[in-house]
Design a protein around this motif. Structure first.
Motif, PDB file in Angstrom:
ATOM      1  N   UNK A  51      -4.295   7.105   7.219  1.00 16.19           N
ATOM      2  CA  UNK A  51      -3.502   7.665   8.311  1.00 16.19           C
ATOM      3  C   UNK A  51      -2.037   7.350   8.006  1.00 16.19           C
ATOM      4  N   UNK A  52      -1.144   8.228   8.433  1.00 21.44           N
ATOM      5  CA  UNK A  52       0.280   8.021   8.195  1.00 21.44           C
ATOM      6  C   UNK A  52       0.698   6.646   8.699  1.00 21.44           C
ATOM      7  N   UNK A  65       0.821  -1.207   0.000  1.00 23.32           N
ATOM      8  CA  UNK A  65       0.000   0.000   0.000  1.00 23.32           C
ATOM      9  C   UNK A  65       0.859   1.262   0.000  1.00 23.32           C
ATOM     10  N   UNK A  66       1.944   1.244   0.743  1.00 22.54           N
ATOM     11  CA  UNK A  66       2.741   2.474   0.854  1.00 22.54           C
ATOM     12  C   UNK A  66       3.600   2.769  -0.372  1.00 22.54           C
ATOM     13  N   UNK A  97       2.577   6.508   0.340  1.00 19.55           N
ATOM     14  CA  UNK A  97       3.592   7.283   1.077  1.00 19.55           C
ATOM     15  C   UNK A  97       4.119   8.452   0.240  1.00 19.55           C
ATOM     16  N   UNK A  98       4.524   8.246  -1.028  1.00 19.64           N
ATOM     17  CA  UNK A  98       5.006   9.385  -1.821  1.00 19.64           C
ATOM     18  C   UNK A  98       3.933  10.454  -2.063  1.00 19.64           C
ATOM     19  N   UNK A  99       2.665  10.073  -1.931  1.00 18.34           N
ATOM     20  CA  UNK A  99       1.553  11.009  -2.130  1.00 18.34           C
ATOM     21  C   UNK A  99       0.973  11.495  -0.808  1.00 18.34           C
ATOM     22  N   UNK A 100       1.805  11.451   0.241  1.00 25.59           N
ATOM     23  CA  UNK A 100       1.411  11.916   1.575  1.00 25.59           C
ATOM     24  C   UNK A 100       0.128  11.256   2.059  1.00 25.59           C
TER      25      UNK A 100
END
Length: 139
Positions: free
Chosen positions: A94-95, A34-35, A39-42
């Motif tokens: 969520x982060x 998933x990340x 992750x790169x797209x906040x």
């Protein structure tokens, strides 16, 4: 006095998120963390469409919101998110959310449903399905 209607911005069509549209092979199946894209797209995946691709997101840790067409689905791990092909969808995680994205072609899903007809119900509509906690015992 003329009032022009305001057209909403077009929802982009992607192969996989951020990739130009193209046709998928009959047996296309793609797995990724998933990340890899979130992750790169906040942790935000903007609304988009996959014309011939269905998706399942297995959320192992974390939470968020899925938008599918006009509906919003809050979710928390563990859960399974189902996105039928052609559905405009986006996510806010969520982060640090942990999960796996499974993407498969419409043709491959039809073939699988020929062997397991119950699978078709999973892709009837967008859904956020709660899963039992790991180690939970069903009675």
């Amino acid at each position: 006095m003329r009032i022009d209607s305001v057209q909403p911005p077009a929802v982009p069509h992607f192969f996989l998120y951020g990739e130009a549209p193209r046709d998928a092979d009959d047996r296309f199946l793609h797995l990724e963390a998933l990340d890899d894209r979130s992750r790169p797209n906040r942790w935000t995946i903007r609304p988009h469409v996959h014309s011939g691709l269905h998706q399942l997101l297995l959320i192992a840790e974390g939470a968020g919101e899925m938008r599918a067409e006009e509906a919003r689905f809050g979710f928390a791990a563990p859960c399974l998110l189902a996105v039928p092909a052609g559905t405009a969808h986006g996510f806010r995680f969520t982060d640090g959310t942990v999960g796996t994205v499974v993407t498969l072609s419409s043709r491959y899903l039809r073939d699988l449903c020929g062997r397991e007809p119950e699978l078709a119900a999973l892709f009837a509509d967008p859904a956020a399905l709660a899963l039992p906690e790991p180690g939970a015992v069903e009675e």
